[in-house]
Structures are given as structure tokens and as C-alpha cells.
Design a protein around this motif. Structure first.
Motif, short mmCIF file in Angstrom:
data_model
loop_
_atom_site.label_atom_id
_atom_site.label_comp_id
_atom_site.label_asym_id
_atom_site.label_seq_id
_atom_site.Cartn_x
_atom_site.Cartn_y
_atom_site.Cartn_z
N TYR A 156 0.93 -1.28 -0.10
CA TYR A 156 0.02 0.01 -0.08
C TYR A 156 0.79 1.25 -0.17
N ARG A 176 -5.86 3.70 -0.26
CA ARG A 176 -6.37 2.33 -0.32
C ARG A 176 -7.25 2.22 -1.86
N ASP A 213 -6.75 -3.57 -3.89
CA ASP A 213 -5.82 -4.15 -2.82
C ASP A 213 -6.25 -5.22 -2.19
N TRP A 238 -8.70 -5.13 1.05
CA TRP A 238 -10.17 -4.25 0.62
C TRP A 238 -11.32 -5.19 0.92
N ILE A 257 -6.25 -2.48 7.00
CA ILE A 257 -5.06 -3.18 6.51
C ILE A 257 -4.07 -3.76 7.63
#
Length: 142
Positions: free
Chosen positions: A34, A99, A103, A106, A110
């Protein structure tokens, strides 16, 4: 700002220091999954935003908003997550995570979803070259 500011050891170990803004130190979390940045006000003995004096609270909000906008422009994310937890590292630090609906975590948070994927030195340099000139241009205008 205090002259005795020292970055918490865990943040030192888990992040790259990118820049000093007027109030905060800007860090890049060493997780390439990320675009994950952290603002740490250079003030000692503060765990939560409300503990900053009024002027520092305003400066922090300015720096956080500016960083959030810049990161969303640079990384074209779907959502900006901004969070101050402090359960593991008590030093006030605020996560700014871009975000994406694509990803791996999601739509969940995280934290605790997967092991960190460290950056290469080259990847860190690319991020610095993308962000630092723009950050400097913004902060010099103030």
C-alpha cells in the motif's frame, strides 16, 4: 516543537524517514502493498491529537490534509484512510494509507491482514523522487 523529539524505535525500524514538514516528520511505512505514510508530530510526550496545543492541532490538520490530497493525486486511490491508533506504539503518529478496491485487504483495515512486503531501495527512491519535490513546492508557498 521540542528539541528532545525522538522517533519511537518501532517507527524507526518499520519506516523510512522522508522529510520534515513544519510540524511533523513524514515517514514511509516499509510495506509496498500500500502507499502507506505516517505523520509524526515532532512533539514529545504526546499520545493523542487533543494533547497538542491549539496551534499544533491546526498545523497538524493542515499537514495531514495536504498530504492526503497529494497522495490521492499521486497514487489515484479509491479511498484515503487516515488513522491514529497508538495501541502498539504510543507516540502520536497518524497513518495515511491510499486504498484501492483492488488491494489485497479491501474493504477491511490493513492491520493484521498480511505480512509486510518490504520496499526495495530503488522503489523508495522512486517514491521520494515523486513526492518530495511536490511537498517542497507546497510547503515553500506557505
Amino acid at each position: 516543537m521540542s528539541e528532545q523529539f525522538k522517533l519511537a524505535e518501532q517507527l524507526e525500524n518499520d519506516c523510512y524517514v522522508l522529510a520534515d514538514l513544519p510540524l511533523c516528520q513524514l515517514l514511509l511505512c516499509n510495506d509496498s502493498a500500500y502507499p502507506w505514510f505516517i505523520l509524526v508530530p515532532r512533539v514529545t510526550d504526546v499520545q493523542d491529537i487533543y494533547q497538542l496545543d491549539w496551534q499544533d492541532q491546526q498545523q497538524f490538520l493542515n499537514e495531514s490534509s495536504m498530504l492526503s490530497e497529494l497522495l490521492m493525486q499521486e497514487f489515484a486511490g479509491d479511498k484515503m484512510n487516515v488513522a491514529a491508533l497508538g495501541n502498539v506504539v504510543p507516540q502520536l503518529h497518524v497513518h495515511h494509507v491510499v486504498r484501492f478496491k483492488t488491494d489485497v485487504s479491501w474493504p477491511k483495515p490493513i492491520w493484521g491482514q498480511q505480512a509486510l512486503t518490504p520496499y526495495t531501495v530503488e522503489q523508495v527512491e522512486v517514491i521520494k523522487s515523486r513526492l518530495l519535490p511536490k511537498l517542497s513546492a507546497i510547503t515553500e508557498q506557505k
